[in-house]
Design a protein around this motif. Structure first.
Motif, mmCIF file in Angstrom:
data_model
loop_
_atom_site.group_PDB
_atom_site.id
_atom_site.type_symbol
_atom_site.label_atom_id
_atom_site.label_comp_id
_atom_site.label_asym_id
_atom_site.label_seq_id
_atom_site.Cartn_x
_atom_site.Cartn_y
_atom_site.Cartn_z
ATOM 1 N N ALA A 27 0.826 -1.203 0.000
ATOM 2 C CA ALA A 27 0.000 0.000 0.000
ATOM 3 C C ALA A 27 0.864 1.258 0.000
ATOM 4 O O ALA A 27 0.570 2.234 -0.705
ATOM 5 N N LEU A 28 1.940 1.246 0.767
ATOM 6 C CA LEU A 28 2.835 2.406 0.818
ATOM 7 C C LEU A 28 3.508 2.633 -0.535
ATOM 8 O O LEU A 28 3.717 3.778 -0.949
ATOM 9 N N THR A 29 3.833 1.557 -1.227
ATOM 10 C CA THR A 29 4.413 1.685 -2.571
ATOM 11 C C THR A 29 3.428 2.362 -3.513
ATOM 12 O O THR A 29 3.803 3.239 -4.311
ATOM 13 N N GLU A 30 2.165 1.958 -3.469
ATOM 14 C CA GLU A 30 1.159 2.590 -4.320
ATOM 15 C C GLU A 30 0.966 4.063 -3.959
ATOM 16 O O GLU A 30 0.775 4.905 -4.859
ATOM 17 N N ARG A 48 3.764 5.875 -5.545
ATOM 18 C CA ARG A 48 3.520 5.944 -6.992
ATOM 19 C C ARG A 48 2.530 7.053 -7.333
ATOM 20 O O ARG A 48 2.686 7.776 -8.332
ATOM 21 N N ASP A 49 1.516 7.200 -6.500
ATOM 22 C CA ASP A 49 0.442 8.160 -6.765
ATOM 23 C C ASP A 49 0.721 9.550 -6.206
ATOM 24 O O ASP A 49 -0.151 10.425 -6.266
ATOM 25 N N ARG A 105 1.611 13.474 1.939
ATOM 26 C CA ARG A 105 1.365 14.680 1.157
ATOM 27 C C ARG A 105 -0.128 15.006 1.163
ATOM 28 O O ARG A 105 -0.961 14.108 1.270
ATOM 29 N N PRO A 106 -0.449 16.284 1.030
ATOM 30 C CA PRO A 106 -1.868 16.648 0.943
ATOM 31 C C PRO A 106 -2.494 16.044 -0.305
ATOM 32 O O PRO A 106 -1.832 15.858 -1.322
ATOM 33 N N GLY A 107 -3.739 15.744 -0.224
ATOM 34 C CA GLY A 107 -4.442 15.208 -1.375
ATOM 35 C C GLY A 107 -5.691 14.481 -0.954
ATOM 36 O O GLY A 107 -6.002 14.367 0.237
#
Length: 217
Positions: A37-40, A43-44, A57-59
């Motif tokens: 999950a942390l890898t995704e 990636r995102d 990060r904000p989002g």
């Protein structure tokens, strides 16, 4: 085949020839799913790993509920070391990912007993041939001789994480020895993209293995 990296990593631990998840391939699987999950999230663009530490990060939170839960655990004010975000909630990781796979029909759940005594959920993989194909695809990331720089992040993660957790239905001990340099090159590339995460996963796995833990129902 499931679309999220944690779901694929869950199935990657299945030994097709024996038709089951072997106990030695379940060591650290909770950590494995959180690392996926942390890898995704990396990636995102939903986390930053500059300097080998992680900050959220904000989002907008991911639509996938498991990824959203992992994202919400991350610090949003000051970067922190990876280990606690891989390790501390590893025991809670398997159930939500397993339930997603059951909802999609990739696995079925039934009640059974361990050693005929202890009630436990029994997981049956619905399409083992797809799992075998996934394992071969992961192996080909190494055996195919491709430039690590050209490998997608998810492919790097599956190959490298399976080696770090010594998942024998993907990499035998002999495989890891024979392809040590190729695996090292892939690991180095992964570290460039998500610095610090692979080491945290390995450290968490070794810690759990020492006490015989690392997975949940």
């Amino acid at each position: 085949m499931p679309q999220t990296l944690p779901q694929r990593l869950y199935l990657l631990c299945y030994t097709v020839d024996q038709g089951k998840f072997q106990l030695d391939n379940l060591q650290g699987r909770g950590q494995l799913l959180r690392a996926g999950a942390l890898t995704e999230l990396a990636r995102d663009g939903l986390l930053d790993a500059t300097g080998g530490k992680v900050i959220r990060r904000p989002g907008k939170a991911p639509e996938n509920s498991f990824a959203a839960a992992v994202w919400s655990d991350l610090p949003d004010a000051k970067p922190k070391g990876w280990l606690q975000f891989v390790h501390n909630k590893a025991h809670t990781a398997e159930t939500p990912v397993r339930d997603q796979l059951a909802a999609s029909g990739d696995i079925t759940l039934s009640r059974g007993k361990v050693m005929g005594l202890i009630p436990a959920d029994r997981v049956t993989v619905s399409r083992p041939e797809e799992v075998r194909a996934l394992q071969e695809r992961v192996r080909d990331t190494v055996l195919g001789g491709a430039d690590p720089a050209s490998a997608p992040l998810e492919e790097l993660a599956m190959a490298v994480f399976a080696a770090e957790l010594e998942v024998t239905c993907v990499w035998s001990r002999a495989d890891r020895r024979t392809h040590k340099q190729a695996l090292k090159a892939l690991a180095g590339r992964f570290d460039e993209l998500v610095p610090g995460l692979r080491k945290a996963l390995r450290d968490s796995y070794l810690s759990s293995r020492a006490v015989g833990g690392g997975w949940s129902a």
